[in-house]
Design a protein around this motif. Sequence first.
Motif, PDB file in Angstrom:
ATOM      1  N   LEU A 107     -32.980   9.526  22.303  1.00  0.00           N
ATOM      2  CA  LEU A 107     -31.834   8.765  22.801  1.00  0.00           C
ATOM      3  C   LEU A 107     -30.889   9.682  23.555  1.00  0.00           C
ATOM      4  CD1 LEU A 107     -31.006   6.588  19.648  1.00  0.00           C
ATOM      5  CD2 LEU A 107     -32.626   6.102  21.500  1.00  0.00           C
ATOM      6  N   ASP A 115     -26.481   0.724  25.237  1.00  0.00           N
ATOM      7  CA  ASP A 115     -26.708   1.367  26.532  1.00  0.00           C
ATOM      8  C   ASP A 115     -28.018   2.149  26.542  1.00  0.00           C
ATOM      9  OD1 ASP A 115     -24.423   0.298  27.600  1.00  0.00           O
ATOM     10  OD2 ASP A 115     -23.193   2.078  27.253  1.00  0.00           O
ATOM     11  N   ASN A 116     -28.421   2.709  25.390  1.00  0.00           N
ATOM     12  CA  ASN A 116     -29.725   3.356  25.313  1.00  0.00           C
ATOM     13  C   ASN A 116     -30.850   2.340  25.447  1.00  0.00           C
ATOM     14  OD1 ASN A 116     -30.153   6.380  24.764  1.00  0.00           O
ATOM     15  ND2 ASN A 116     -28.330   5.953  23.547  1.00  0.00           N
ATOM     16  N   VAL A 117     -30.709   1.189  24.803  1.00  0.00           N
ATOM     17  CA  VAL A 117     -31.723   0.146  24.941  1.00  0.00           C
ATOM     18  C   VAL A 117     -31.791  -0.353  26.377  1.00  0.00           C
ATOM     19  CG1 VAL A 117     -32.424  -2.166  24.187  1.00  0.00           C
ATOM     20  CG2 VAL A 117     -31.503  -0.547  22.531  1.00  0.00           C
ATOM     21  N   SER A 118     -30.641  -0.384  27.063  1.00  0.00           N
ATOM     22  CA  SER A 118     -30.563  -0.895  28.438  1.00  0.00           C
ATOM     23  C   SER A 118     -31.105   0.080  29.470  1.00  0.00           C
ATOM     24  CB  SER A 118     -29.104  -1.220  28.793  1.00  0.00           C
ATOM     25  OG  SER A 118     -28.556  -2.162  27.896  1.00  0.00           O
ATOM     26  N   LEU A 119     -31.364   1.326  29.083  1.00  0.00           N
ATOM     27  CA  LEU A 119     -31.736   2.362  30.048  1.00  0.00           C
ATOM     28  C   LEU A 119     -32.902   1.965  30.955  1.00  0.00           C
ATOM     29  CD1 LEU A 119     -31.073   5.246  30.998  1.00  0.00           C
ATOM     30  CD2 LEU A 119     -32.710   6.089  29.303  1.00  0.00           C
ATOM     31  N   PRO A 136     -30.881  -6.726  25.690  1.00  0.00           N
ATOM     32  CA  PRO A 136     -30.736  -5.603  24.756  1.00  0.00           C
ATOM     33  C   PRO A 136     -30.069  -5.980  23.441  1.00  0.00           C
ATOM     34  CG  PRO A 136     -30.334  -4.834  26.972  1.00  0.00           C
ATOM     35  CD  PRO A 136     -30.500  -6.334  27.070  1.00  0.00           C
ATOM     36  N   VAL A 164     -33.498   1.879  17.382  1.00  0.00           N
ATOM     37  CA  VAL A 164     -33.013   1.767  18.760  1.00  0.00           C
ATOM     38  C   VAL A 164     -34.155   2.077  19.737  1.00  0.00           C
ATOM     39  CG1 VAL A 164     -31.412   2.700  20.480  1.00  0.00           C
ATOM     40  CG2 VAL A 164     -30.639   2.338  18.126  1.00  0.00           C
ATOM     41  N   ALA A 165     -34.940   3.112  19.427  1.00  0.00           N
ATOM     42  CA  ALA A 165     -36.061   3.474  20.300  1.00  0.00           C
ATOM     43  C   ALA A 165     -37.087   2.349  20.382  1.00  0.00           C
ATOM     44  CB  ALA A 165     -36.719   4.760  19.796  1.00  0.00           C
ATOM     45  N   ARG A 168     -35.659  -0.374  22.580  1.00  0.00           N
ATOM     46  CA  ARG A 168     -35.766   0.028  23.989  1.00  0.00           C
ATOM     47  C   ARG A 168     -37.187  -0.164  24.512  1.00  0.00           C
ATOM     48  NH1 ARG A 168     -34.187   6.070  24.823  1.00  0.00           N
ATOM     49  NH2 ARG A 168     -36.136   6.299  23.656  1.00  0.00           N
ATOM     50  N   LEU A 171     -38.022  -3.750  25.479  1.00  0.00           N
ATOM     51  CA  LEU A 171     -37.284  -4.384  26.571  1.00  0.00           C
ATOM     52  C   LEU A 171     -38.256  -4.756  27.701  1.00  0.00           C
ATOM     53  CD1 LEU A 171     -34.325  -5.065  27.372  1.00  0.00           C
ATOM     54  CD2 LEU A 171     -34.339  -2.971  28.727  1.00  0.00           C
TER      55      LEU A 171
END
Length: 274
Positions: A107, A115-119, A136, A164-165, A168, A171
């Motif tokens: 992350l 915001d990390n998921v949205s990357l 997200p 979270v990873a 992501r 997504l």
Amino acid sequence: MTTASALSGIAASRGDTTWPAIACDDVTVRFISESRVVTALEKVSFAVAPGGFLSLLGPSGCGKSTLLRVVADLIQPSSGMMRVFGGTPEEARTARALGFVFQDAALLPWRNAIDNVSLPLEVGGGVKLGPNDPKPVDLLRLVGLSGWEKSYPHELSGGMRQRVAIARALLGGPKLLLMDEPFGALDEITRDRLNEELRRIWMETGTTILFVTHSVYEAAYLGEQVLVLSPNPGRVVECVDIDLPRDRDLSVRDTSHFVQLAAHLRGMLGRMHA
């Protein structure tokens, strides 16, 4: 979007089930340097049906991570053929049909969870979300992190960072999730909890999963099949069907049948070092 509609959005994106999710035919991978040739994989063959869950099990040096990277189009096979949903790994990667989760959550420390998921929406041309694709925030809810959207990585436990990873990687609704020992660095209690969470996410979304692990118990609990590889070079020893209830929880590990399956897998690993 509710969790239920998020799940249906992911499941609806899975697409055609005519072809195997993964079809690996006599794949060999050699790495060539100035001083030597190292064969990481030799004539590896297996298949995974769409929506399947295959655990890759074997000791260090058996080529598990290398095999994952061939599927992901990060390494080219020296010989043999790898097909992903009927096409090449490159076509699957270009179509964003693949998600990848590494042992390290990787992350960005200056971005909060959402915001990390949205990357992936911002890099490499950007994932394009359809009107029914989970956002997200929906994916964070799916992995059990509702309320943690604005938290930064240093504020999250190791298990939460891996959640979270996973969010992501989901997504855009990838058809195939590649997981390279994502829980290997976690404590046993957290690892068990995330094993149960991963089984739930897999069953509810229909995502095909290829999961690398060193753990006999993790491989048998998570997978519908376990592909056992031998080292130096990596070869298929056996693909073991895990005939346990589909909706199992951790209590299944106390049953005599699970103990027998684990003993069979452990015995194969033991014979490699005999």
